[in-house]
Every structure is written in structure tokens, then in C-alpha cells.
Design a protein around this motif. Structure first.
Motif, short mmCIF file in Angstrom:
data_model
loop_
_atom_site.label_atom_id
_atom_site.label_comp_id
_atom_site.label_asym_id
_atom_site.label_seq_id
_atom_site.Cartn_x
_atom_site.Cartn_y
_atom_site.Cartn_z
N ALA A 178 0.84 -1.21 0.00
CA ALA A 178 0.00 0.00 0.00
C ALA A 178 0.87 1.26 0.00
O ALA A 178 0.58 2.23 -0.72
CB ALA A 178 -0.92 -0.02 1.21
N SER A 179 1.94 1.23 0.79
CA SER A 179 2.86 2.38 0.85
C SER A 179 3.51 2.64 -0.50
O SER A 179 3.69 3.79 -0.90
CB SER A 179 3.95 2.13 1.90
OG SER A 179 3.39 1.99 3.17
N LYS A 180 3.85 1.57 -1.17
CA LYS A 180 4.48 1.71 -2.49
C LYS A 180 3.56 2.44 -3.46
O LYS A 180 4.02 3.18 -4.34
CB LYS A 180 4.82 0.32 -3.04
CG LYS A 180 5.45 0.36 -4.43
CD LYS A 180 5.67 -1.03 -4.98
CE LYS A 180 6.13 -0.94 -6.43
NZ LYS A 180 6.34 -2.27 -7.02
N PHE A 181 2.25 2.24 -3.29
CA PHE A 181 1.28 2.90 -4.16
C PHE A 181 0.84 4.26 -3.62
O PHE A 181 -0.14 4.83 -4.09
CB PHE A 181 0.06 2.00 -4.36
CG PHE A 181 0.30 0.87 -5.33
CD1 PHE A 181 0.45 1.11 -6.69
CD2 PHE A 181 0.40 -0.44 -4.88
CE1 PHE A 181 0.68 0.07 -7.59
CE2 PHE A 181 0.63 -1.48 -5.77
CZ PHE A 181 0.77 -1.23 -7.13
N GLY A 182 1.56 4.77 -2.63
CA GLY A 182 1.30 6.12 -2.14
C GLY A 182 0.37 6.21 -0.94
O GLY A 182 0.08 7.31 -0.47
N HIS A 183 -0.08 5.08 -0.42
CA HIS A 183 -0.98 5.11 0.73
C HIS A 183 -0.19 5.30 2.03
O HIS A 183 0.92 4.80 2.17
CB HIS A 183 -1.79 3.81 0.82
CG HIS A 183 -2.99 3.80 -0.06
ND1 HIS A 183 -4.21 4.32 0.32
CD2 HIS A 183 -3.16 3.35 -1.33
CE1 HIS A 183 -5.07 4.19 -0.66
NE2 HIS A 183 -4.47 3.60 -1.68
N SER A 184 -0.81 6.02 2.95
CA SER A 184 -0.24 6.15 4.29
C SER A 184 -1.01 5.22 5.22
O SER A 184 -2.09 4.75 4.89
CB SER A 184 -0.34 7.60 4.78
OG SER A 184 -1.69 8.05 4.76
N TYR A 185 -0.43 4.95 6.37
CA TYR A 185 -1.12 4.07 7.32
C TYR A 185 -0.80 4.49 8.75
O TYR A 185 0.23 5.11 9.03
CB TYR A 185 -0.74 2.60 7.09
CG TYR A 185 0.72 2.26 7.24
CD1 TYR A 185 1.27 1.93 8.48
CD2 TYR A 185 1.57 2.25 6.13
CE1 TYR A 185 2.60 1.61 8.62
CE2 TYR A 185 2.91 1.93 6.26
CZ TYR A 185 3.42 1.60 7.50
OH TYR A 185 4.75 1.29 7.63
N ASN A 186 -1.73 4.19 9.63
CA ASN A 186 -1.52 4.47 11.04
C ASN A 186 -0.76 3.31 11.68
O ASN A 186 -0.94 2.15 11.28
CB ASN A 186 -2.87 4.67 11.74
CG ASN A 186 -3.52 5.99 11.33
OD1 ASN A 186 -2.84 7.00 11.20
ND2 ASN A 186 -4.82 5.98 11.08
N PRO A 187 0.11 3.62 12.65
CA PRO A 187 0.94 2.57 13.27
C PRO A 187 0.09 1.41 13.77
O PRO A 187 -0.99 1.60 14.32
CB PRO A 187 1.61 3.30 14.44
CG PRO A 187 1.60 4.74 14.04
CD PRO A 187 0.36 4.93 13.24
N THR A 188 0.58 0.20 13.57
CA THR A 188 -0.16 -0.99 14.00
C THR A 188 0.17 -1.34 15.45
O THR A 188 1.22 -0.99 15.97
CB THR A 188 0.17 -2.19 13.10
OG1 THR A 188 1.57 -2.46 13.18
CG2 THR A 188 -0.21 -1.89 11.65
N TYR A 189 -0.77 -2.02 16.07
CA TYR A 189 -0.57 -2.45 17.46
C TYR A 189 -1.42 -3.70 17.71
O TYR A 189 -2.46 -3.90 17.08
CB TYR A 189 -0.97 -1.34 18.44
CG TYR A 189 -2.38 -0.84 18.25
CD1 TYR A 189 -3.45 -1.43 18.93
CD2 TYR A 189 -2.66 0.22 17.40
CE1 TYR A 189 -4.75 -0.99 18.76
CE2 TYR A 189 -3.96 0.68 17.22
CZ TYR A 189 -4.99 0.07 17.90
OH TYR A 189 -6.28 0.52 17.73
#
Length: 408
Positions: A178-189
């Protein structure tokens, strides 16, 4: 039209079946790193498979935007899920608690019927196939495994979850793609998980289990209260009440807030009445040690630790204790506070929080707002549900929504 689905969990399976039923002319290739489909389905409910919940709203979910789930839950509510289950030959057992299990009471029957449905529809299943990378060239997606590459897909669904239960090959490769395609994400836990506390007496209470009221304090403010089983462990606490409260606890812990829990061993008795009951109990056997008398109301493991916290000598007899000390014991039993410092980790978590930010995903189709024909479903998104079948239902509902839209 060729479609690739990454992850043969609940979301990926549902998307494949839904899409293929609506459009038999499409080709669907379903990739999974495991030797069989639905590994987390098999593990849910201790092998009984808590497959859904008959009473679901967005209040059962947390994330950056819990309301993101509303459209999917409306489109695929419990009645729709029940209808789907009947269509594959699966009957359900709806409990009074609203938890839902297969009537067979066996998770394996669920995956067996899902696999039969996939095979009957002609979905291509590629097992032990870990997707390392996805690239998009000239409007087509190419799927890269360790030694193979599958080319020319028109659409791709990422539904391979996050890091909870790495023993089932769970990983965060979906976030990397997802990051490679420009998406950001919230830290996982880790979510729905045991909590580690900073107490020196943890080992002394290991194995103690009791129904208690558990309160969550974040920066000393009361945030949540839950009643249920609490199990003391060598690292801290677990049990159903702790798993439930862990969601909010770990979410705040992950953002470096001060997190404490307070356990009330006698939630139906206020601390003043509890003190009176303790005092009355001590008067009946004045020559016995307080620590021994207390085992009549709490575990014999708790009693000595309780006195130690209250700074009362273990040899103190009932006729030697004063009113202030009795109140201290009652207060401690009414609000046994512990600082939460960590969790048991992803290896013991039932689900993962965090993930792909839902603000970057269309809530009515689950298609990426950044990359045309790229979809997301299930745990990889920043949505995590309560214990009780809510996570699996979101997987089914999001997979269904993608399936409806990806086949068009």
C-alpha cells in the motif's frame, strides 16, 4: 477481466465468491501464504469459530474513523450474512449473547464449505504463495512471488491482514505494498491481547482468576469500565475483561499516554460496606492471622500480596489491626491499580489495530482513492472490532462490498 486477490482470509474469500457469482466470465486468482485457506477463521473462537455477531454497529469498532464501516455493515448486515451462509450450506447457531457460531460448532466445517464454493465457481487458489510485491504497468498489475510472477491483472484486492498471529504467517506486507502505491497508514498495534504491568508481585498472583470490574484510566482520567473474567499471569493480566479493555488501553499506549487499569474484586459492594464486612469477619476470630482470615474472601495468593501493598505485617492478628488498616485493605480490593507498560505482543493478539488510513479509501466501494482498480478489505484497513465476532463480520462485509464492485 483478470482479478488478483491477495489473502485467502474471510475478506478475500468473500470477495472472490461474491464477484464470481455476479460475473462468471471473470478470472479470479486467490493467493495465500498458508497451506490452506482461512487460517484465522480456523483459529477463531478456540476452534469453534465465532463467525459473526447478530448485533453490530460502528460503536463496536475503533480506528481513525470508525464510521467508515457503516455503509459496508448496512449493505451486508447479519441477515445478509446468514443468507450467504445458507447459500454455501452453512447453518448458524446464534447465542443469547449475540455471538454467532456454525451449528456444527467446528471452524473446519466453515473453511471446508467456503473452499467447496470457491472450487465450484472456478476461483484459482494459489496456496503457499507469498506475494512479495505488486507493480502497475500500463494500467495492468503484476503480482510477484519469490520465484514466479503473474502478469496482466485488471484489478487487485489487498486483503492479507496485518501482524496478529505471526504463527499463522500473518505479516504486514499489505502495508508495504500500500505504501508503495502512495498510501499512508496508522501505526499498527496488537489488539484483544493480554497486558503487561510493572508490578513486582506479578509472579505471586499467577493463576488467580476472578470475575471483576475493570476500569481503564488514561492520563488519570476514567475512559472505560468492563465487567468480566480477569486472569493474573506472570507478566500481568489477561482474561476476557482484559482482552476487551485492551483495545482502548493499547491504542492509547501506542501514542505514549499514561495507561493504568484498576480492578474491583467486589464491584457490588462499596468500599465502606466492604470495610465493615472485613471488620466483622476479623472480630469473629480475633486470635487468627489477618492473612489467613482474608483467604475466606479472596484467593490465598492474593491475601499476602494485599497485606504487603497495605504495609501490614503478615503475622498481624485480627485483634491487632486498626480501623485505618481495614479501610486500606477495602480500598485496595475496591481499586487495585496497575500501570500498563506493554502487551503480550502480536503473537498472542486476536487482532491488529492500525493499518491503511480509511480516509484514502472509498467507503462505498473500498477502492483506493489514489490508485484506480486497487482495493482493500478486512484487517489491513485501520479498523478493528471488539471481541465477539465483530472482526470477522467486518471482514465478511468489506469483502462482500469489494466483490460487488470489483467484478464490474
Amino acid at each position: 477481466m483478470k482479478i488478483a486477490i491477495i489473502g485467502a482470509g474471510a475478506a478475500g474469500i468473500m470477495a472472490a465468491i461474491t464477484a464470481k457469482r455476479l460475473n462468471k466470465n471473470i478470472q479470479i486468482d486467490l493467493f495465500d501464504a498458508n497451506k490452506g485457506i482461512g487460517k484465522k477463521i480456523l483459529a477463531s473462537g478456540n476452534g469453534r469459530c465465532n463467525i459473526s455477531n447478530s448485533s453490530i454497529t460502528s460503536k463496536n469498532y475503533i480506528g481513525e474513523n470508525p464510521d467508515f464501516v457503516n455503509f459496508a455493515l448496512k449493505e451486508f448486515d447479519f441477515k445478509a450474512f446468514e443468507k450467504f451462509c445458507k447459500s454455501i450450506g452453512l447453518l448458524l447457531d446464534v447465542k443469547e449473547s449475540c455471538k454467532v457460531y456454525p451449528l456444527s460448532n467446528e471452524a473446519k466445517s466453515v473453511t471446508n464449505l467456503l473452499e467447496l464454493a470457491l472450487n465450484e465457481l472456478g476461483v484459482n487458489i494459489y496456496l503457499e504463495s507469498f506475494v512479495r510485491d505488486i507493480e502497475k504497468l500500463d494500467e495492468k498489475f503484476n503480482i510477484k512471488l519469490d520465484e514466479k510472477e503473474y502478469k496482466g491483472y485488471d484489478k487487485v484486492l489487498i486483503s492479507n491482514g496485518l501482524g496478529a498471529a505471526p504463527q499463522l504467517n500473518a505479516n504486514e506486507s499489505g502495508l508495504e505494498i500500500a505504501s508503495k502505491f502512495g498510501h499512508s497508514y496508522n501505526p499498527t498495534y496488537p489488539s484483544l491481547v493480554g497486558l503487561k504491568t510493572d508490578n513486582t508481585y506479578n509472579g505471586k498472583l499467577q493463576g488467580v482468576k476472578k470475575e471483576c470490574n475493570v476500569s481503564l484510566f488514561v492520563n488519570n482520567n476514567l475512559e472505560q469500565e468492563i465487567f468480566g473474567d480477569v486472569l493474573f499471569t506472570s507478566y500481568g493480566v489477561s482474561g476476557f475483561a482484559i482482552l476487551d479493555i485492551s483495545q482502548m488501553a493499547v491504542l492509547n499506549l501506542s501514542s505514549y499516554q499514561d495507561v493504568k487499569i484498576a480492578i474491583n474484586f467486589f464491584p457490588k459492594i462499596n468500599k465502606n460496606d466492604l470495610a465493615d464486612q472485613i471488620q466483622s469477619l476479623l472480630k469473629t476470630v480475633p486470635n487468627q492471622r489477618v492473612v489467613d482470615i482474608l483467604t475466606g474472601m479472596v484467593s490465598n495468593k492474593i491475601a499476602p500480596v494485599l497485606l504487603d501493598i497495605c504495609k501490614i505485617n503478615l503475622e498481624t492478628k485480627a485483634n491487632e489491626i486498626n480501623a485505618k488498616q481495614i479501610k486500606a485493605i477495602a480500598y485496595q480490593l475496591n481499586q487495585w491499580k496497575m500501570k500498563v507498560v506493554d502487551t503480550q505482543g502480536f503473537g498472542h493478539a486476536e487482532a491488529s489495530g492500525g493499518g491503511v488510513r480509511t480516509i484514502e479509501v472509498d467507503n462505498k466501494t473500498y477502492e483506493s482513492k489514489l490508485v484506480k482498480n486497487l482495493y482493500f478489505a478486512g484487517e489491513v484497513l485501520d479498523i478493528v472490532g471488539n471481541r465477539g465476532g465483530f472482526n470477522l463480520h467486518f471482514a465478511w462485509a468489506s469483502g462482500h462490498l469489494v466483490g460487488k464492485n470489483i467484478q464490474k
